[in-house]
Design a protein around this motif. Structure first.
Motif, PDB file in Angstrom:
ATOM      1  N   ASP A 167      -7.884   0.561   3.416  1.00 15.45           N
ATOM      2  CA  ASP A 167      -9.094  -0.194   3.627  1.00 15.45           C
ATOM      3  C   ASP A 167      -8.861  -1.460   4.163  1.00 15.45           C
ATOM      4  O   ASP A 167      -7.635  -1.927   4.401  1.00 15.45           O
ATOM      5  CB  ASP A 167      -9.579  -0.215   2.051  1.00 15.45           C
ATOM      6  CG  ASP A 167     -10.040   0.744   1.236  1.00 15.45           C
ATOM      7  OD1 ASP A 167     -10.466   1.779   1.923  1.00 15.45           O
ATOM      8  OD2 ASP A 167     -10.068   0.808   0.078  1.00 15.45           O
ATOM      9  N   ALA A 168      -9.971  -2.127   4.556  1.00 16.39           N
ATOM     10  CA  ALA A 168      -9.635  -3.564   5.258  1.00 16.39           C
ATOM     11  C   ALA A 168      -8.861  -4.213   4.585  1.00 16.39           C
ATOM     12  O   ALA A 168      -9.044  -4.617   3.377  1.00 16.39           O
ATOM     13  CB  ALA A 168     -11.188  -4.064   5.541  1.00 16.39           C
ATOM     14  N   ALA A 169      -7.997  -5.055   5.233  1.00 19.09           N
ATOM     15  CA  ALA A 169      -7.072  -6.007   4.722  1.00 19.09           C
ATOM     16  C   ALA A 169      -7.539  -7.285   3.904  1.00 19.09           C
ATOM     17  O   ALA A 169      -7.132  -7.620   3.033  1.00 19.09           O
ATOM     18  CB  ALA A 169      -5.977  -6.551   5.784  1.00 19.09           C
TER      19      ALA A 169
ATOM     20  N   ILE B 105      -3.480  -6.149  18.904  1.00 18.96           N
ATOM     21  CA  ILE B 105      -4.151  -5.572  17.663  1.00 18.96           C
ATOM     22  C   ILE B 105      -3.878  -4.161  17.716  1.00 18.96           C
ATOM     23  O   ILE B 105      -3.843  -3.716  16.501  1.00 18.96           O
ATOM     24  CB  ILE B 105      -5.624  -5.774  18.089  1.00 18.96           C
ATOM     25  CG1 ILE B 105      -6.113  -7.430  18.034  1.00 18.96           C
ATOM     26  CG2 ILE B 105      -6.422  -4.938  17.229  1.00 18.96           C
ATOM     27  CD1 ILE B 105      -7.400  -7.686  18.423  1.00 18.96           C
ATOM     28  N   GLU B 106      -3.748  -3.239  18.551  1.00 24.05           N
ATOM     29  CA  GLU B 106      -3.536  -1.967  18.584  1.00 24.05           C
ATOM     30  C   GLU B 106      -2.332  -1.747  17.792  1.00 24.05           C
ATOM     31  O   GLU B 106      -2.485  -0.775  16.803  1.00 24.05           O
ATOM     32  CB  GLU B 106      -3.652  -1.281  19.904  1.00 24.05           C
ATOM     33  CG  GLU B 106      -3.639   0.370  19.794  1.00 24.05           C
ATOM     34  CD  GLU B 106      -3.984   0.958  21.030  1.00 24.05           C
ATOM     35  OE1 GLU B 106      -4.090   2.329  21.076  1.00 24.05           O
ATOM     36  OE2 GLU B 106      -3.717   0.320  22.121  1.00 24.05           O
ATOM     37  N   PRO B 107      -1.191  -1.943  18.020  1.00 21.66           N
ATOM     38  CA  PRO B 107       0.103  -1.475  17.311  1.00 21.66           C
ATOM     39  C   PRO B 107      -0.240  -2.060  15.858  1.00 21.66           C
ATOM     40  O   PRO B 107       0.329  -1.364  14.913  1.00 21.66           O
ATOM     41  CB  PRO B 107       1.024  -2.151  17.985  1.00 21.66           C
ATOM     42  CG  PRO B 107       0.369  -3.413  18.799  1.00 21.66           C
ATOM     43  CD  PRO B 107      -0.804  -2.850  19.087  1.00 21.66           C
ATOM     44  N   LEU B 108      -0.666  -3.152  15.607  1.00 21.50           N
ATOM     45  CA  LEU B 108      -0.911  -3.998  14.251  1.00 21.50           C
ATOM     46  C   LEU B 108      -1.736  -2.944  13.531  1.00 21.50           C
ATOM     47  O   LEU B 108      -1.495  -2.789  12.310  1.00 21.50           O
ATOM     48  CB  LEU B 108      -1.360  -5.111  14.035  1.00 21.50           C
ATOM     49  CG  LEU B 108      -1.371  -5.846  12.784  1.00 21.50           C
ATOM     50  CD1 LEU B 108       0.250  -6.056  12.526  1.00 21.50           C
ATOM     51  CD2 LEU B 108      -2.130  -7.178  12.594  1.00 21.50           C
TER      52      LEU B 108
ATOM     53  N   THR C 199       1.243  -6.142   6.780  1.00 20.38           N
ATOM     54  CA  THR C 199       0.979  -6.527   8.152  1.00 20.38           C
ATOM     55  C   THR C 199       0.635  -8.115   8.064  1.00 20.38           C
ATOM     56  O   THR C 199       0.050  -8.564   6.898  1.00 20.38           O
ATOM     57  CB  THR C 199      -0.218  -6.051   8.799  1.00 20.38           C
ATOM     58  OG1 THR C 199      -1.466  -5.971   7.862  1.00 20.38           O
ATOM     59  CG2 THR C 199       0.127  -4.557   9.148  1.00 20.38           C
ATOM     60  N   ILE C 200       1.229  -8.677   9.181  1.00 23.77           N
ATOM     61  CA  ILE C 200       1.211 -10.493   9.256  1.00 23.77           C
ATOM     62  C   ILE C 200       0.497 -10.480  10.684  1.00 23.77           C
ATOM     63  O   ILE C 200       0.999 -10.024  11.467  1.00 23.77           O
ATOM     64  CB  ILE C 200       2.395 -10.874   8.895  1.00 23.77           C
ATOM     65  CG1 ILE C 200       3.190 -10.646   7.490  1.00 23.77           C
ATOM     66  CG2 ILE C 200       2.265 -12.484   8.923  1.00 23.77           C
ATOM     67  CD1 ILE C 200       4.572 -10.979   7.222  1.00 23.77           C
ATOM     68  N   ALA C 201      -0.276 -11.516  10.576  1.00 23.87           N
ATOM     69  CA  ALA C 201      -0.794 -12.224  11.880  1.00 23.87           C
ATOM     70  C   ALA C 201      -0.488 -13.291  11.895  1.00 23.87           C
ATOM     71  O   ALA C 201      -0.967 -14.336  10.907  1.00 23.87           O
ATOM     72  CB  ALA C 201      -2.282 -11.769  11.864  1.00 23.87           C
ATOM     73  N   ILE C 202       0.089 -14.120  13.043  1.00 28.68           N
ATOM     74  CA  ILE C 202      -0.066 -15.473  13.149  1.00 28.68           C
ATOM     75  C   ILE C 202      -0.919 -15.543  14.458  1.00 28.68           C
ATOM     76  O   ILE C 202      -0.769 -15.160  15.749  1.00 28.68           O
ATOM     77  CB  ILE C 202       1.474 -15.913  13.745  1.00 28.68           C
ATOM     78  CG1 ILE C 202       2.377 -15.591  12.659  1.00 28.68           C
ATOM     79  CG2 ILE C 202       1.581 -17.261  14.108  1.00 28.68           C
ATOM     80  CD1 ILE C 202       3.869 -15.847  13.307  1.00 28.68           C
ATOM     81  N   THR C 203      -1.886 -16.356  14.107  1.00 29.82           N
ATOM     82  CA  THR C 203      -3.241 -16.476  15.153  1.00 29.82           C
ATOM     83  C   THR C 203      -3.863 -17.873  14.879  1.00 29.82           C
ATOM     84  O   THR C 203      -3.712 -18.562  13.842  1.00 29.82           O
ATOM     85  CB  THR C 203      -4.005 -15.340  15.050  1.00 29.82           C
ATOM     86  OG1 THR C 203      -5.062 -15.618  16.015  1.00 29.82           O
ATOM     87  CG2 THR C 203      -4.931 -15.466  13.465  1.00 29.82           C
ATOM     88  N   GLY C 204      -4.299 -18.282  16.173  1.00 29.93           N
ATOM     89  CA  GLY C 204      -5.194 -19.385  16.004  1.00 29.93           C
ATOM     90  C   GLY C 204      -6.773 -19.208  15.941  1.00 29.93           C
ATOM     91  O   GLY C 204      -7.635 -20.053  15.704  1.00 29.93           O
TER      92      GLY C 204
ATOM     93  N   TYR D 250      -6.824  -6.334  10.320  1.00 28.20           N
ATOM     94  CA  TYR D 250      -5.507  -5.526   9.890  1.00 28.20           C
ATOM     95  C   TYR D 250      -4.523  -6.079   9.606  1.00 28.20           C
ATOM     96  O   TYR D 250      -3.507  -5.686   9.663  1.00 28.20           O
ATOM     97  CB  TYR D 250      -5.323  -4.634  11.396  1.00 28.20           C
ATOM     98  CG  TYR D 250      -6.463  -3.977  11.802  1.00 28.20           C
ATOM     99  CD1 TYR D 250      -7.031  -2.854  11.413  1.00 28.20           C
ATOM    100  CD2 TYR D 250      -7.030  -4.291  13.111  1.00 28.20           C
ATOM    101  CE1 TYR D 250      -8.223  -2.049  11.859  1.00 28.20           C
ATOM    102  CE2 TYR D 250      -8.362  -3.740  13.520  1.00 28.20           C
ATOM    103  CZ  TYR D 250      -8.741  -2.668  12.898  1.00 28.20           C
ATOM    104  OH  TYR D 250      -9.850  -2.213  13.434  1.00 28.20           O
ATOM    105  N   ALA D 251      -4.751  -7.502   8.970  1.00 24.30           N
ATOM    106  CA  ALA D 251      -3.751  -8.252   8.528  1.00 24.30           C
ATOM    107  C   ALA D 251      -4.045  -8.400   6.936  1.00 24.30           C
ATOM    108  O   ALA D 251      -4.818  -8.888   6.848  1.00 24.30           O
ATOM    109  CB  ALA D 251      -3.565  -9.472   9.347  1.00 24.30           C
ATOM    110  N   ASP D 252      -2.758  -8.143   6.392  1.00 28.54           N
ATOM    111  CA  ASP D 252      -2.537  -8.607   4.873  1.00 28.54           C
ATOM    112  C   ASP D 252      -2.314  -9.970   4.695  1.00 28.54           C
ATOM    113  O   ASP D 252      -2.971 -10.896   3.847  1.00 28.54           O
ATOM    114  CB  ASP D 252      -1.262  -7.667   4.188  1.00 28.54           C
ATOM    115  CG  ASP D 252      -1.494  -6.158   4.398  1.00 28.54           C
ATOM    116  OD1 ASP D 252      -2.525  -5.707   3.816  1.00 28.54           O
ATOM    117  OD2 ASP D 252      -0.646  -5.589   4.915  1.00 28.54           O
TER     118      ASP D 252
END
Length: 307
Positions: free
Chosen positions: A3-5, A213-216, A226-231, A240-242
Motif C-alpha cells: 500500500d502507499a507508504a 522514482i521508478e527504481p524506488l 524505502t527512504i527519500a531525500i528530497t526538497g 513510494y517512500a517509507d
C-alpha cells in the motif's frame, strides 16, 4: 504490491519556528498565488502576523480564511493556531538576534570576492535551514533501517548521484553492502531483486525525477524499506517512500542552479545518516574504519608522495 507508504510513515512533527522561512522557500514554487501571498507574508513579518487572527491574515493578504488554513497545513502545521505559535516563537528569536540572513543573488559582474562571500552565506543559510527542518523521528527511523539492512541501493541522477556515491563510499568503509546506481535501467533491474530487509534510498531535489522514482517504486513494491531525500516532500517520490528526509535549498538564480544549492543540504543529510549508522553499529563499524585507514595508509606516506 504494498500500500502507499504514506499510510505507515510516522507522522511528521510540525516544523521548528526557525525552519518556517526555509519551508516557505522550498514550497512556494508549488503553491497557488494566493497561498504564496500568505506564506511569504508570514515569513517576512512573523511578529505582525502572529498578532493576527485567521480572518485578519486573510484580509491582510487579500485571500480567504480557507486559504490561510490550507497554507498553514502545507507548511506542516496542523492548523492556523499552531502556525501563530510558531510565528510568535520566530519573532522572539529574531528579536534576540537570530533572524535569518538575506543574501543577494550572484550577478554576472560580481567580483570573485563578492562571489565567495555570497556563496558562503548562502551555503550557511542552506545548511541551517535543512538542520532546522529535518524531522528527527524520520531520520532515526531511516538510520535504524540502514543499520540493519542486508543490502542498500542508492538512486540519484546528476549531482544527486554524486551525493549518493558519497554515502555509499562511507557505508562501504564500515562494512555495509551498498551500491550507487546512476544508470536508470541498471537501477530498475537491481531494484527488482530487492526484498524485505533491504533498503532503497532515492535522492531527488525536485521529487519528480522519473529515473529516480521508478527504481524506488519497484523496490517499494518488492518489500524493501524505502527512504527519500528530497526538497519536495509533497512530490511524487513521497508515494513510494517509507521515510522522507526533507532538504532545503538556497534561492535559484541563473548562475546558481538548483543542482548546486540542493547538493549542500543533501550532503548534510547524508552525513547525518552515516554518523547515525556508525553510532548504532559502532562495535563493527570502528574496526572496519580502522582497517580501511590502515589499508590506505601507505598511499599517504611522505615517502610514497615523493615518487
Amino acid at each position: 504490491m504494498r500500500d502507499a507508504a504514506v499510510e505507515t510513515r510516522p507522522a511528521p512533527a510540525p516544523p521548528a519556528p526557525a525552519a518556517l522561512a526555509a519551508k516557505v522557500r522550498t514550497l512556494a514554487p508549488t503553491m497557488t498565488r494566493s497561498m504564496q501571498r500568505v506564506a511569504e507574508t508570514v515569513a517576512s513579518d512573523p511578529a505582525g502576523c502572529a498578532a493576527l487572527t485567521v480572518t485578519g491574515l486573510a484580509e491582510r493578504t487579500g485571500t480567504s480564511e480557507a486559504t490561510v488554513v490550507r497554507t498553514s497545513r502545507l507548511l506542516g502545521y496542523p492548523g492556523y493556531r499552531d502556525l501563530r505559535l510558531a510565528l510568535a516563537a520566530l519573532a522572539a528569536q529574531q528579536a534576540a538576534g537570530g533572524a535569518p540572513a538575506v543574501t543577494a543573488d550572484i550577478a554576472v559582474d560580481d567580483s570573485l570576492v563578492d562571489v565567495v562571500a555570497k556563496l558562503a552565506q548562502e551555503e550557511q543559510q542552506c545548511l541551517a535551514d535543512t538542520a532546522a527542518a529535518l524531522d528527527v523521528t524520520q531520520l532515526e527511523a531511516a538510520v535504524a533501517a540502514l543499520a540493519g539492512a542486508r543490502r542498500i541501493d542508492v538512486y540519484g541522477i546528476g549531482a544527486s548521484n554524486l551525493v549518493g556515491q558519497d554515502l555509499v563510499q562511507k557505508l562501504l568503509r564500515i562494512g555495509l553492502i551498498a551500491h550507487a546506481h546512476a544508470d536508470p535501467h541498471l537501477a530498475v533491474t537491481n531494484a527488482v531483486q530487492m526484498r524485505t530487509g533491504d533498503v532503497a534510498l532515492a535522492i531527488t531535489h525536485s521529487g519528480r525525477t522519473t529515473d529516480v522514482i521508478e527504481p524506488l517504486r519497484v523496490a517499494f513494491d518488492h518489500g524493501a524499506t524505502t527512504i527519500a531525500i528530497t526538497g519536495r516532500p509533497d512530490g511524487e517520490i513521497a508515494s513510494y517512500a517509507d521515510y522522507i528526509l526533507t532538504t532545503s535549498t538556497a534561492r535559484e538564480s541563473e548562475l546558481r542552479p538548483a543542482a548546486m544549492s540542493s547538493r549542500t543540504s543533501q550532503l548534510l543529510v547524508v552525513d547525518c545518516l552515516f554518523i547515525g549508522v556508525a553510532q548504532r553499529t559502532y562495535e563493527t563499524a570502528a574496526p572496519a574504519l580502522s582497517a580501511s585507514y590502515e589499508a590506505l595508509a601507505h598511499r599517504h606516506s611522505p615517502r610514497n608522495n615523493q615518487r
